[in-house]
Motif scaffolding. Structure first.
Motif, PDB file in Angstrom:
ATOM      1  N   VAL A 181       0.421  11.300   2.006  1.00 34.74           N
ATOM      2  CA  VAL A 181       0.502   9.924   1.500  1.00 34.74           C
ATOM      3  C   VAL A 181       0.617   8.934   2.671  1.00 34.74           C
ATOM      4  CG1 VAL A 181       2.007   8.288   0.286  1.00 34.74           C
ATOM      5  CG2 VAL A 181       1.409  10.457  -0.783  1.00 34.74           C
ATOM      6  N   VAL A 182       1.492   9.264   3.631  1.00 33.81           N
ATOM      7  CA  VAL A 182       1.689   8.340   4.754  1.00 33.81           C
ATOM      8  C   VAL A 182       0.420   8.229   5.605  1.00 33.81           C
ATOM      9  CG1 VAL A 182       2.931   7.992   6.914  1.00 33.81           C
ATOM     10  CG2 VAL A 182       4.180   8.619   4.864  1.00 33.81           C
ATOM     11  N   VAL A 183      -0.141   9.379   5.949  1.00 29.37           N
ATOM     12  CA  VAL A 183      -1.341   9.358   6.789  1.00 29.37           C
ATOM     13  C   VAL A 183      -2.490   8.664   6.049  1.00 29.37           C
ATOM     14  CG1 VAL A 183      -3.102  10.804   7.867  1.00 29.37           C
ATOM     15  CG2 VAL A 183      -0.689  11.357   8.163  1.00 29.37           C
ATOM     16  N   GLY A 184      -2.642   8.993   4.769  1.00 24.07           N
ATOM     17  CA  GLY A 184      -3.728   8.406   3.979  1.00 24.07           C
ATOM     18  C   GLY A 184      -3.620   6.886   3.908  1.00 24.07           C
ATOM     19  N   THR A 185      -2.433   6.382   3.570  1.00 25.67           N
ATOM     20  CA  THR A 185      -2.310   4.927   3.421  1.00 25.67           C
ATOM     21  C   THR A 185      -2.375   4.232   4.778  1.00 25.67           C
ATOM     22  OG1 THR A 185       0.060   5.336   3.205  1.00 25.67           O
ATOM     23  CG2 THR A 185      -1.100   4.712   1.220  1.00 25.67           C
ATOM     24  N   THR A 186      -1.818   4.874   5.809  1.00 25.31           N
ATOM     25  CA  THR A 186      -1.886   4.240   7.137  1.00 25.31           C
ATOM     26  C   THR A 186      -3.339   4.137   7.571  1.00 25.31           C
ATOM     27  OG1 THR A 186       0.218   5.304   7.625  1.00 25.31           O
ATOM     28  CG2 THR A 186      -0.906   4.290   9.465  1.00 25.31           C
ATOM     29  N   THR A 228       4.662   0.760  10.875  1.00 24.68           N
ATOM     30  CA  THR A 228       6.089   1.062  10.717  1.00 24.68           C
ATOM     31  C   THR A 228       6.594   0.557   9.370  1.00 24.68           C
ATOM     32  OG1 THR A 228       6.360   0.892  13.095  1.00 24.68           O
ATOM     33  CG2 THR A 228       8.355   0.729  11.783  1.00 24.68           C
ATOM     34  N   ALA A 229       6.177  -0.643   8.989  1.00 24.26           N
ATOM     35  CA  ALA A 229       6.625  -1.205   7.717  1.00 24.26           C
ATOM     36  C   ALA A 229       6.195  -0.300   6.564  1.00 24.26           C
ATOM     37  CB  ALA A 229       6.044  -2.605   7.544  1.00 24.26           C
ATOM     38  N   LEU A 230       4.934   0.116   6.613  1.00 24.05           N
ATOM     39  CA  LEU A 230       4.406   1.004   5.577  1.00 24.05           C
ATOM     40  C   LEU A 230       5.212   2.299   5.533  1.00 24.05           C
ATOM     41  CD1 LEU A 230       0.628   1.758   5.141  1.00 24.05           C
ATOM     42  CD2 LEU A 230       2.310   3.554   4.933  1.00 24.05           C
ATOM     43  N   TYR A 231       5.469   2.850   6.701  1.00 21.93           N
ATOM     44  CA  TYR A 231       6.172   4.126   6.781  1.00 21.93           C
ATOM     45  C   TYR A 231       7.588   4.017   6.228  1.00 21.93           C
ATOM     46  CZ  TYR A 231       8.302   8.306   8.663  1.00 21.93           C
ATOM     47  OH  TYR A 231       8.973   9.492   8.781  1.00 21.93           O
ATOM     48  N   GLU A 232       8.283   2.960   6.597  1.00 24.97           N
ATOM     49  CA  GLU A 232       9.677   2.831   6.171  1.00 24.97           C
ATOM     50  C   GLU A 232       9.768   2.748   4.644  1.00 24.97           C
ATOM     51  OE1 GLU A 232      12.470   1.197   8.373  1.00 24.97           O
ATOM     52  OE2 GLU A 232      11.404   1.372  10.275  1.00 24.97           O
ATOM     53  N   ALA A 233       8.844   1.990   4.045  1.00 27.80           N
ATOM     54  CA  ALA A 233       8.885   1.847   2.596  1.00 27.80           C
ATOM     55  C   ALA A 233       8.530   3.176   1.916  1.00 27.80           C
ATOM     56  CB  ALA A 233       7.918   0.753   2.163  1.00 27.80           C
ATOM     57  N   ALA A 234       7.465   3.826   2.408  1.00 25.20           N
ATOM     58  CA  ALA A 234       7.044   5.093   1.799  1.00 25.20           C
ATOM     59  C   ALA A 234       8.146   6.138   1.951  1.00 25.20           C
ATOM     60  CB  ALA A 234       5.748   5.579   2.438  1.00 25.20           C
ATOM     61  N   ALA A 235       8.793   6.169   3.101  1.00 25.01           N
ATOM     62  CA  ALA A 235       9.826   7.170   3.333  1.00 25.01           C
ATOM     63  C   ALA A 235      11.034   6.929   2.439  1.00 25.01           C
ATOM     64  CB  ALA A 235      10.247   7.159   4.799  1.00 25.01           C
ATOM     65  N   ALA A 236      11.364   5.670   2.190  1.00 23.63           N
ATOM     66  CA  ALA A 236      12.505   5.384   1.314  1.00 23.63           C
ATOM     67  C   ALA A 236      12.225   5.907  -0.093  1.00 23.63           C
ATOM     68  CB  ALA A 236      12.778   3.887   1.287  1.00 23.63           C
ATOM     69  N   LEU A 237      11.009   5.693  -0.576  1.00 26.23           N
ATOM     70  CA  LEU A 237      10.673   6.169  -1.919  1.00 26.23           C
ATOM     71  C   LEU A 237      10.637   7.705  -1.957  1.00 26.23           C
ATOM     72  CD1 LEU A 237       7.980   3.652  -3.178  1.00 26.23           C
ATOM     73  CD2 LEU A 237      10.455   3.557  -3.287  1.00 26.23           C
ATOM     74  N   PHE A 238      10.187   8.296  -0.860  1.00 27.94           N
ATOM     75  CA  PHE A 238      10.156   9.756  -0.764  1.00 27.94           C
ATOM     76  C   PHE A 238      11.565  10.323  -0.875  1.00 27.94           C
ATOM     77  CE2 PHE A 238      10.426  13.365   2.361  1.00 27.94           C
ATOM     78  CZ  PHE A 238       9.802  14.325   1.570  1.00 27.94           C
ATOM     79  N   LEU A 279       0.836  -1.216   0.000  1.00 35.99           N
ATOM     80  CA  LEU A 279       0.000   0.000   0.000  1.00 35.99           C
ATOM     81  C   LEU A 279       0.864   1.258   0.000  1.00 35.99           C
ATOM     82  CD1 LEU A 279      -2.878  -0.377   2.618  1.00 35.99           C
ATOM     83  CD2 LEU A 279      -3.032  -0.001   0.159  1.00 35.99           C
ATOM     84  N   GLY A 280       1.816   1.291   0.928  1.00 33.04           N
ATOM     85  CA  GLY A 280       2.675   2.477   1.062  1.00 33.04           C
ATOM     86  C   GLY A 280       3.477   2.722  -0.195  1.00 33.04           C
ATOM     87  N   MET A 281       3.993   1.645  -0.792  1.00 33.08           N
ATOM     88  CA  MET A 281       4.827   1.817  -1.984  1.00 33.08           C
ATOM     89  C   MET A 281       3.980   2.214  -3.185  1.00 33.08           C
ATOM     90  SD  MET A 281       7.715  -1.166  -1.567  1.00 33.08           S
ATOM     91  CE  MET A 281       8.741  -0.580  -2.907  1.00 33.08           C
ATOM     92  N   ALA A 282       2.822   1.580  -3.317  1.00 33.67           N
ATOM     93  CA  ALA A 282       1.968   1.890  -4.468  1.00 33.67           C
ATOM     94  C   ALA A 282       1.560   3.358  -4.428  1.00 33.67           C
ATOM     95  CB  ALA A 282       0.744   0.988  -4.465  1.00 33.67           C
ATOM     96  N   ALA A 283       1.148   3.826  -3.251  1.00 35.92           N
ATOM     97  CA  ALA A 283       0.724   5.228  -3.150  1.00 35.92           C
ATOM     98  C   ALA A 283       1.897   6.163  -3.426  1.00 35.92           C
ATOM     99  CB  ALA A 283       0.137   5.499  -1.768  1.00 35.92           C
ATOM    100  N   SER A 284       3.077   5.800  -2.951  1.00 35.87           N
ATOM    101  CA  SER A 284       4.236   6.672  -3.171  1.00 35.87           C
ATOM    102  C   SER A 284       4.621   6.703  -4.641  1.00 35.87           C
ATOM    103  CB  SER A 284       5.445   6.184  -2.373  1.00 35.87           C
ATOM    104  OG  SER A 284       5.118   6.149  -1.021  1.00 35.87           O
ATOM    105  N   LEU A 285       4.522   5.554  -5.306  1.00 42.48           N
ATOM    106  CA  LEU A 285       4.877   5.528  -6.724  1.00 42.48           C
ATOM    107  C   LEU A 285       3.860   6.314  -7.532  1.00 42.48           C
ATOM    108  CD1 LEU A 285       6.034   1.818  -7.096  1.00 42.48           C
ATOM    109  CD2 LEU A 285       7.442   3.879  -7.201  1.00 42.48           C
ATOM    110  N   TYR A 286       2.618   6.281  -7.096  1.00 41.67           N
ATOM    111  CA  TYR A 286       1.572   6.973  -7.841  1.00 41.67           C
ATOM    112  C   TYR A 286       1.625   8.483  -7.615  1.00 41.67           C
ATOM    113  CZ  TYR A 286      -3.001   8.079  -9.720  1.00 41.67           C
ATOM    114  OH  TYR A 286      -4.010   8.617 -10.457  1.00 41.67           O
ATOM    115  N   PHE A 287       1.693   8.880  -6.337  1.00 41.16           N
ATOM    116  CA  PHE A 287       1.634  10.324  -6.043  1.00 41.16           C
ATOM    117  C   PHE A 287       3.001  11.003  -6.080  1.00 41.16           C
ATOM    118  CE2 PHE A 287      -2.256   8.697  -3.969  1.00 41.16           C
ATOM    119  CZ  PHE A 287      -3.182   9.487  -4.621  1.00 41.16           C
ATOM    120  N   LYS A 288       4.062  10.219  -6.076  1.00 45.20           N
ATOM    121  CA  LYS A 288       5.419  10.757  -6.130  1.00 45.20           C
ATOM    122  C   LYS A 288       5.686  11.917  -5.173  1.00 45.20           C
ATOM    123  CE  LYS A 288       6.494   9.644 -10.958  1.00 45.20           C
ATOM    124  NZ  LYS A 288       5.764   8.404 -10.887  1.00 45.20           N
TER     125      LYS A 288
END
Ligand code: ASP
Length: 409
Positions: A230-235, A312-322, A98-107
């Motif tokens: 993105v983080v708050v939304g996906t979480t 935490t897992a979601l956050y770490e992945a989203a933050a790495a892409l950010f 979820l976190g990665m998909a949203a980050s890839l989409y919204f960049k």
């Protein structure tokens, strides 16, 4: 006059805390009233957390040993084990996707650039940690002298030792009946003390939230708005839709039923930003309000508090892409897979304390060659985001125990 139920008091405490924090923010940090209020809020909040931590280790120790010992049949023990681990890994995998998909989409971060944050990064030096080294370190922290682990409050190591003890109790059968009874009574008595601590929860939670809200810096939040959204939304998506859906599909229980039983723990997790400190409350909710059998809850919940962290897992992945976006790096599919796996390891390895995810994130960044110093950008907003991800971490543990109970029946 009759006081409202503890559940309602805790909810009121949270609301009062947020409103109080906002008004102190308005008054400004230099105001004497603000300083005095923050001083008192600090004392009350810390006392509440201290009380939870005081009871945490004896509780975890007794609850796991008794839980395992009560899963008498071999077959059943094996199924609880495997189902629990399978649930933890799958729910974290969903969260990361979820976190990665949203980050890839919204960049998020693509409009900004790293040099903008140079100032923040200069005052920060990250500790180098390769995934292999991190994994070794994590493995070494599993088997520890129990007396050391108990006295240092090392939850994971206590969990593991109690597991061994529980298994030995099962194997020994009637021969160790006295030790088992002792542990059982230990568990009852610690739960009784948790009940006392919970009477203070409304005040502790109000105090913690006053302090948190009053001391936040809103300016940084603005710059990082897209990432925060993105983080708050996906979480929220994970916590409000996905996890309740999993609960419903496996057990047929409604989200409302879950929220009513789990509320105390969820609000405590939000206010303390610590799965470990919340653990006594989580166990209480799961066994007393959500009717999970103590032998299942006693195993799934303490283990989950240290290794199952969806938020935490979601956050770490989203933050790495950010950060990759900030650095202008385009991650290949293989690198995205590396982020997926390291984010999971990082979440498993993060202890349940405030901002622990920030520390283990260094590893995720380094695994794909991103500058670890960049987490300095995220530090100012971390405590705020930590509230929500810890809540979802704890929610995952509670739903896990309900699903496991259903599946091993
Ligand atoms: N604060 C989180 C927890 O206790 C860990 C993290 O920093 O993500 O669950």
């Amino acid at each position: 006059m009759k006081l409202p139920s503890l559940n309602i008091q805790i909810l009121l405490g949270a609301i009062v805390g947020v409103l109080g924090g906002l008004s102190l923010h308005q008054l400004g940090a230099d105001n004497a009233a603000t300083q005095n209020s923050l001083y008192f809020a600090g004392i009350i909040g810390t006392l509440f957390i201290d009380l939870l931590k005081m009871i945490l280790i004896p509780l975890v120790f007794c609850s796991i040993a008794v839980g395992i010992a009560n899963l008498r049949q071999h077959q059943q023990m094996h199924r609880v084990w495997t189902t629990t681990l399978l649930f933890f890994v799958s729910s974290m995998a969903i969260a990361i996707v979820l976190g990665m998909a949203a980050s890839l989409y919204f960049k998020p971060g693509s409009g900004l650039s790293l040099p903008m944050f140079q100032d923040a990064m200069q005052h920060f030096s990250a500790k180098q940690m390769a995934p292999a080294e991190f994994a070794t370190q994590f493995l070494h922290s599993i088997f520890v002298n129990p007396f050391k682990a108990l006295s240092e409050g090392n939850v994971l190591a206590v969990v593991i030792f109690a597991l061994f003890l529980g298994i030995a109790l099962v194997m020994g059968g009637a021969r160790y009946q006295n030790i088992l009874s002792l542990l059982q009574e230990g568990l009852e008595i610690t739960m009784r003390i948790v009940g006392w601590v919970m009477r203070l929860a409304p005040y502790g939670i109000a105090a913690l939230l006053v302090k948190l809200v009053a001391t936040q810096d809103a300016a940084m939040l603005g710059t990082l708005l897209k990432f925060v959204a993105v983080v708050v939304g996906t979480t929220l998506l994970h916590g409000v839709i996905i996890l309740p859906l999993i609960l419903y599909l496996f057990t047929g229980k409604s989200p409302l039923w879950f929220w009513q039983g789990a509320r105390e723990a969820l609000i405590t997790a939000f206010a303390t930003s610590s799965s470990s400190a919340t653990l006594p409350v989580t166990l209480r909710c799961v066994t007393q309000h959500l009717h999970v059998k103590p032998q299942i809850a006693g195993f799934v919940v303490p283990l989950g508090a240290t290794i199952n962290m969806d938020g935490t897992a979601l956050y770490e992945a989203a933050a790495a892409l950010f950060i990759a976006n900030l650095a202008g790096v385009e991650l290949s599919f293989a690198q995205q897979l590396i982020v997926f796996f390291t984010a999971m390891i990082a979440a498993i390895g993060a202890p349940g304390i405030p901002s622990a995810g920030m520390v283990t994130m260094v590893m995720v960044l380094q695994s794909v060659g991103l500058p670890a110093e960049a987490i300095a950008i995220l530090l100012p907003i971390d405590r705020l985001l930590d509230t929500l991800r810890t809540t979802v971490n704890v929610q995952g543990d509670m739903i896990g125990s309900l699903v496991v109970q259903k599946l091993v029946k």
